[in-house]
Design a protein around this motif. Structure first.
Motif, short mmCIF file in Angstrom:
data_model
loop_
_atom_site.label_atom_id
_atom_site.label_comp_id
_atom_site.label_asym_id
_atom_site.label_seq_id
_atom_site.Cartn_x
_atom_site.Cartn_y
_atom_site.Cartn_z
N ASP A 132 6.92 -5.06 -5.87
CA ASP A 132 6.17 -3.82 -5.77
C ASP A 132 5.37 -3.78 -4.46
O ASP A 132 4.68 -4.74 -4.11
N GLN B 185 4.30 7.99 -3.69
CA GLN B 185 3.07 8.38 -4.37
C GLN B 185 2.32 7.17 -4.92
O GLN B 185 1.08 7.09 -4.81
N SER B 186 3.04 6.22 -5.50
CA SER B 186 2.37 5.05 -6.09
C SER B 186 1.78 4.14 -5.02
O SER B 186 0.74 3.52 -5.22
N PHE B 187 2.45 4.06 -3.86
CA PHE B 187 1.98 3.17 -2.80
C PHE B 187 0.93 3.83 -1.92
O PHE B 187 -0.06 3.20 -1.54
N ALA C 140 2.70 -2.02 -3.58
CA ALA C 140 1.24 -2.06 -3.73
C ALA C 140 0.77 -3.48 -4.04
O ALA C 140 -0.27 -3.93 -3.54
N ARG D 191 8.41 8.68 -6.15
CA ARG D 191 7.65 7.73 -6.98
C ARG D 191 7.05 6.62 -6.13
O ARG D 191 5.85 6.31 -6.23
N GLY E 190 -0.65 7.05 -2.53
CA GLY E 190 -1.68 7.81 -3.21
C GLY E 190 -2.11 9.06 -2.47
O GLY E 190 -3.29 9.44 -2.52
#
Length: 365
Positions: free
Chosen positions: A284, A323-325, A286, A320, A327
């Motif tokens: 992942d 956006q998740s990494f 992040a 995805r 923000g």
């Protein structure tokens, strides 16, 4: 003394800024093996030329490097010189053929076989054709995007040199590490010396970034990676930077892609000496950022197989991850890429859509 080249001015330095740890308006993106078999123009031209003939003919290597830049004009943020990691074993005195993957008819199997390697490798003489290809390609790029040079990592090259090609178990190469630990370390540093000189030559010829591919790092335990592979990777980075400094040549960003060595991300970031750490698709982004901190850039790490999932899946996955990494913030020190090389069956139009999605979703909202 730095060589003098009359290169066109660079108009897109996005990837260089990201590699230096800067915030960028969107994530720069390129794809490993982007000059390759998935492109119909590659397959058409390849019909008439042997693989290493292409690598050794600067005009052909430049043409293959430029094909994806032309097709995806304005979407790719870097070119990578068309070549292969196996030119280093060739320079060291081993025969390598492509059939279709790399094959060594007379691999190293016993300690006695080490005598078949050249004691001193004149890298400029043996691999000067790559430098010529880089200089020509830089001119042909006309400053559109930076050009990346590369080499294989010593452990990955050593594995090929002992196995005689690819392997599922790496029994022969790994048994060397256990049977002959000191000789293995010496061989890895010998290969590392050639790799470092080779990268310096590429940079002097015009490469604006350089990447080291440790494709078989995933075959090593954490201990064995730290014991055998990492020292030679550090040696490459240190020697490249030292030689560039001594010769008055500006430093360029260095990327390490140790596929599968995710348990050592913190060590890679803190000790290996590279500006950017490449990630496979398993890890992942992040989480990786929280481990390596802000001191290095990250590269990756979309699953290459998402390109077979159709436009809806590509859009969904890129959105995805971004956006998740990110923000909703502008990316900082991130180079978007696949977590491994693009595979031959990909529809070129699907790659185009992937690149468009990265442009769209990685920009600050």
């Amino acid at each position: 003394m730095a060589p003098q080249h009359d290169f066109p001015p660079l108009t897109n330095d996005l990837i260089l800024r990201a590699a230096r740890g800067e915030q960028t308006e969107r994530a720069p993106v390129w794809v490993m093996r982007q000059a390759g078999r998935y492109l119909p123009e590659y397959r058409e031209l390849r019909k008439n030329h042997e693989f290493f003939e292409i690598c050794q003919t600067p005009a052909l290597a430049a043409e293959f490097t430029l094909q994806p830049i032309r097709r995806y004009s304005g979407l790719l943020d870097a070119a990578i010189i068309f070549c292969d990691i196996m030119v280093v074993p060739q320079a060291m005195g081993l025969e390598v053929i492509m059939n279709p993957g790399p094959s060594l008819p007379n691999p190293i199997r016993e300690l006695e076989d080490l005598k078949r390697l050249r004691e001193k490798v004149d890298v400029d003489k043996e691999l000067g054709y790559v430098y010529d290809a880089i200089t020509l390609t830089r001119k042909e790029l006309k400053g559109q995007v930076p050009l990346i040079g590369f080499c294989g990592a010593p452990w990955t090259l050593m594995a090929y040199m002992i196995e005689g090609g690819g392997s599922k178990s790496f029994q022969l190469a790994k048994s060397w590490l256990f049977k002959y630990p000191e000789e293995s370390k010496a061989l890895l540093l010998k290969i590392g010396d050639v790799c470092a000189d080779y990268l310096v030559g590429q940079i002097k010829a015009g490469a604006q970034m350089a990447q080291v591919f440790d494709s078989w790092a995933s075959e090593l335990s954490t201990y064995d990676f730290m014991t055998f592979s990492l020292p030679s990777l550090k040696h490459i980075a240190n020697k490249v930077r030292s030689r560039l400094g001594a010769e008055g040549i500006p430093q360029v960003p260095l990327t390490l892609f140790a596929k599968g060595a995710n348990s050592t991300l913190d060590i890679q970031a803190k000790e290996a000496g590279y500006d950017t750490i490449g990630l496979d698709w398993i890890y992942d982004l992040a989480t990786a950022r929280s481990i390596v901190g802000d001191g290095v850039a990250l590269q990756g790490n979309f699953d290459p197989n998402v390109l077979y999932g159709g436009r809806e899946a590509i859009d969904r996955e890129v959105k995805r991850v971004c956006q998740s990494f990110l923000g909703g913030k502008a990316p900082k020190a991130w180079i978007a890429n696949l977590g491994h090389g693009i595979t031959p069956g990909v529809d070129p139009d699907d790659l185009k859509f992937f690149l468009e999605c990265v442009h769209k979703y990685s920009a600050a909202s």
